[in-house]
Every structure is written in C-alpha cells, then in structure tokens.
Design an enzyme around this catalytic site. Sequence first.
Site: not given
Ligand code: MIC
Ligand code: SF4
Length: 758
Positions: A451, A648, A163, A646, A98-99
Amino acid sequence: MAVAANTPIELINGVYGRLAENVAIGRERLGRPLTFAEKVLINHLRDPRTQELERGRSYADLDPDRVAMQDATAQMALLQFMTAGLPEAAVPSTVHCDHLIQAKSNARIDLATANDVNAEVYDFLESVSAKYGIGFWKPGSGIIHQVVLEQYAFPGGMMIGTDSHTPNAGGLGMIAIGVGGADAVDVMTGYPFNVRWPKLIGVKLTGTLAGWSAPKDIILEVARILTVKGGTGAIVEYFGPGAESISCTGKATICNMGAEIGATTSLFAYDPAMSRYLASTGRADVAAAADAVAGELRADDEVLADPASYFDQVIEIDLSSLKPLINGPHTPDRARKVSELGAEAKAEGWPMEISSALIGSCTNSSYEDISRAAAIARFAHENGLSAKTPLLVTPGSEQVRATIERDGLLADLEQIGATVLANACGPCIGQWSRSDIAEGTDNIIVTSYNRNFPKRNDGLASTLAFVTSPETVVAMALAGRVDFDPTVDSLTNASGEQVTIPVPAGVELPPKGFTSGENTFIAPPADSSKVVVKVSPTSERLQLLEPFDAWDGNDFLNLPILMKAKGKCTTDHISAAGPWLKYRGHLENISGNMFIGAVNAFTDEIGQGKDQLDGTTKSFPDIGKHYHEAGQGWIAIGDENYGEGSSREHAAMEPRFRGAKVVLTRSFARIHETNLKKQGVLPLVFADPKVYDLIEQDDRINVLGLADLTPDVPVKCQIVKPDGTTIDFEGIQTMNDEQIGWFKAGGALNIIRQRQGV
Ligand code: MIC
Ligand code: SF4
C-alpha cells in the site's frame, strides 16, 4: 482444543477426506466442471447439498478451518469475543504480535522497546489467548501472513484472518479471506462465516519471468488492469503454464496484493513449487497428503482448456514480456514501467532523489526475496557500490530472519549500509519513527510493500510512496534516484568505474533448510480456569465493550451530514494507523481519529467540517463527540470504493460508537461494507451516483421505510434542503434477511449474545 504451532495433519486429512465427495456434489449441482476456488469453497460449505451457489448474489455459510488475528485487530476481535460467553474458541485460532513494534533503531532495541511500551496490550492478548484456547505468537515471531504461510496454511484449506492481506496463504493453495473482527467472532463462536458467493476472475499466466521481472510485477500489472476496485466481490484464480514457474512464496506475493484490487481472495492450484515449500518448512506429511488428492487441488481440465466459459472474466499475462513495474504514488494501481518513472517524475515535478528505500512487509519478505536482494548487495559491495539512501529491511518471520542470518544474506545487505529492523510490519503501517524528513518536504520513498496511501509509512503527507519488487528497491537504493533503470543503466563506483548490476539470482528455498530461530509460540494451557484476563478500568489502551443499542424502530429523519468525503477515502483516512495503533483496544480513545484523513467535499479541507448543532468548524472527531453527547444521530457520505484497504473494524465501530446511522456512498470496498453491517450501521449506495453531487453542507438526509427493509430492495431516501424542500433518491442496500436482523438488533454481536443467553 489444543492449538499448536502448526496445523495438525488430522485436521488436514479431514478436509481431504471429504473433498472428492463434495466436489462431485458441486459438479452435479452446477452441471459443469469446477474451478479450483469453487472446489475449496464447496468443500467448506456448511451444507454443500442445499446452499445457493449463485455468483455475486447468494450468501453462503462456510466453515473455515482456522482463524488468525494480528495484534492491532485482535484486541477488538477478542474484546467482542469475550462478551459472547463461550469458554473457548470453536476453531483453531492464533494471535500474532506484529503491528505494534515501532521501527526506530534496529531489531534488538526496537523489540525491547515494544515489549516495554506495549506490555499492557501484549499481556492482555497473551492472557485472553490462554483463557480461550488460542495460540499466541509473541512479538518478534514475524508478520502474521508469513508465519501463517510457514506454519498453518495448506492446499485446499480455508481460513479467515483479521487482516486484509490474509489472502497471502493463497500462495499455498488456500482460500484465505480477510475479515473484520466481528466475522472472526462468528467463527470462533461456532457460527458459520457468511460471505457472498464470489464471482471468479481467471488470470492465465503464460511464459516465464525473465531478467529483472519478479512475481511482484505480475500483481502490479493485474492492479494496473483491474484497478483498486476491479476485484471487488471476486476471487482471483491464477492458472496456466506460467503459474508453475513461480515459487510458492512468489505466488503468496501475488495473492497477498490481491487485497489492493479489492478481491475477496486470490489463489493458485497445488503444484510442485508448493510441495517443495511444504517439505522445506518441515511439512513433508502435508505435501504427501496433498499429493494423494492433487487431482482435486486444481481446476478441472475443461476449465483450463476453455477458461472463458467458466470464469466471469479472464485476463492473460505473458510473463516473458512482462517488464519491471513500479506503482504509485498514493494508489497501488497507478503503474508504469520502472524505465519510465524518471520521465514521469520530471514531468510531474517530483523529486529525482529517493529519500529512503525499504524492503520487507508481508508481501515481500521471503527467503527468495531476500536472497535476490542480497545477491545485488553482494555484487554491489564487491564492485565498490553502496546504498545512496537509507535502506531498511524487515524480515517476514523469525524463521526467515534466523535463516538469512545463518546464510550470510543479512550481512550482504548490511555491507551496503542496510539497517535490519524487527520481524514486524514496522514502516509498512506507519510504525516508523523517521527523523530525516520534516512534514512539507516533498520526498520519494520506494518500498517492496503493498500500500502507498498518503501518510501510510511515515505519517507525512508530503511523502510520495512507490511500490515495486525488492530487487528493484535495492537497485534504486544503490542509485539513489528514480531515473535509474537497472535493466540498462550503469552506476559509477567509488573508483570512478561504470558498473552494471547483473540480473539478480535468487534461491527459491534455503539449501541448508530453514532454521527456526527463537521459539516465539505459546500454546494455550490445557486448563485455563485459573487464567485471569485483566483489563484495568483506568487503562488508556484497553476498554471493555458495552453492547450497542438496538434500532429503535423509527425511520432516520433529518440526519446531519457529519462528513462528505471527496475522492479516495480508505480505512487509513477513516481510522488512521501509525500513532493511533496504540488505541486499537479502546474504542472511545481511538474514536479521536475518526475521519481525520478524509477530504471534506464541501471545503477541500482535511479532517474537519461544520458542526451542524452549533455552526462552528471543528475536527471530525470533535463533531462526532458533540453529536454523540447530544444524542444526535448522523450520516457520512462517501465516494467510490469507500473503505478501501484495511480490514480494521474500528473504521466502522468508531462511527457506530459516535452515533452514525447510515453510510451512503458511490460504492464500498467489501470488508468495510461488511464491517458496517456487522456493527449495525446501514450501508447504502446511491442508485444514481450523480445524487452525490446534489448533497450540500447544510442539507439533512431522511432514510425511510426501514420497518419494511427487504433483501435487495432499495431504500427510499430524501435530501432535505435548508428551506425544507426535498429531493427523493434511492439507496441500494445489499443485505440478506440475516443481515437485516443484525441491523435491527443493533449489531451482529447482540444476536450472538442473545443466542448464547448472555
Ligand atoms: C494494513 O496493511 O493496512 C493493516 C494494518 O495490516 C490492516 C490491518 C489493521 O489495520 O490493523 C489490514 O490490512 O487489514
Ligand atoms: Fe503488516 Fe499490513 Fe503491512 Fe502486511 S500490509 S506488513 S500486515 S501492515
């Protein structure tokens, strides 16, 4: 283990079969009634009879029912799993693509492009999933959390996901915790998930949402009250008469964004809204099984009658008086009423025009969300209004997309000028190829995402991002301005008439049921012996991992400060996403982004500092590379809530790879602190936060007495000034014996490898 596109009812029956007995054990051991979260946790303890249950103190060993991983974190998680020497994942696990899909034109073109440019990574994820018995959701299936809610989540279950928004499944009564890949590797290798026994925050909801107020406003209000770190170390449990008035997907929105207050997870008790959602998504058998144990899929009556005696903190929100909110910019807890944004924008000198409006993301892309947004669009079109800004829509899943297309909701949105993007994260994570605005141009975007850190959506530092409900986003897109309050203001239509938008009427679930759309799931083969996982040694995107070195037994002396961060330093600042997502499977290449968003506390510059080995100014990643090549260990210093956002683990692995020994902060976000521990970096917190101010650019840091590391005993540290004088201070560490073991072994994975004999 056969992993299917759903959670088998046998697995769920197993969890429910032991629920009453374990809840009784919990009540007896604690000598009191239990909250719902406590029941689910106790039912997933490896040993419910003996594990310590002291909130905020003891560490618990839990056995989650499932693991879910998304493509941007799964690469590193599975590269680590591959080195552990197991033939298959020990619990049902899935990978969701998805990302990595970039939003540029529209769903069809963007998905085709993603399949092309990400082919190597998708092939790797598909083959590694097949090899180790993991279910694989192809690109186009949707955002991990929406797919999990539709297919896998069940009331009273427990899962972990790589995630931070994994808690979305709390909308279906599941304890779902966001973790780094190394935690997922533990569980996939048959070891327990180890987490601090959480504190409990109760949120009592009374009244019912009315007018333009939406479930999103509840969590925006909770974020206002608790701030971005107020949920750290706690599970947020929602209850009260207002809870039952919210749909299952509305509850998921609230739990999803609990990540923004740092909560371990959030959840609601099982109720008729969840039962309806289960039935509508083809899981009437799960609803029937849950009905049979419904008495234990909720808090005990005594808890509901007197929450203050059982929760560490209780917040009460009257939904009937809750007004639509909009939070931002730069932090999701900066809240104000939608009606007050115009005045604030004027006072702050922000632009009054909105440059783009975006709906979707894992937080707000359900059928109900889109139906409310589409109701506004339909009315607008019928009354001569259209969007005054670009309006981008990301459906949450292929199932939602196919259903809203069939029911005409997508057409409603397109009629006012909306562009429908792929079922993916897209602009929510910087995967937005935006050409209408250049860096340096102040501009405002409004989104229904979660976010709003700087640069998060379009990579531009000059974009101010606000988060709100999807219905408010669409209304603001029609107005094109931030000083528009849909609850009282009207708009002028094409014929010059004044039009007031009525309160949007949504539909909780599709009256004709969901249609599943394209089949995007690939089950692992029964025999995976012939599956070859390919990683080219010359790949720019994938790199097999080498184990990190164990600790050499010496104290850390004279560590240079590679970076001292000022203010907010989220995982986006530490390891940026957007264009860097392409290196998520290549530790060395992604280390090129280390700290590029961090504000240097010594100079106020972003992403660069002084190389102490040669005295020159360089980018942080270049300093890291230089120290690494010179064998020079180093320390990073952070402010409050360091590592917010995140899950990550790249934000921990990159510093580790480049030679970080210690990260010392005023406080940590939970997942990031664990990620550092897992990778063998020592996370310390200033016992006296004022010591942060005493640290200057050319100082060095000593960290002493490491051979005697003892759980919860602070570590002696010193600032060494350039003239050799020292200032003593204490660093708080929160490691238990096992975690001290990870530190000494050079990371938790080395321990798993030793145990597996590889
Ligand atoms: C996000 O919303 O910040 C992400 C991208 O989904 C991250 C995961 C990632 O950095 O791959 C998260 O929320 O953990
Ligand atoms: Fe994707 Fe993270 Fe955004 Fe949710 S918050 S849509 S998991 S990037």
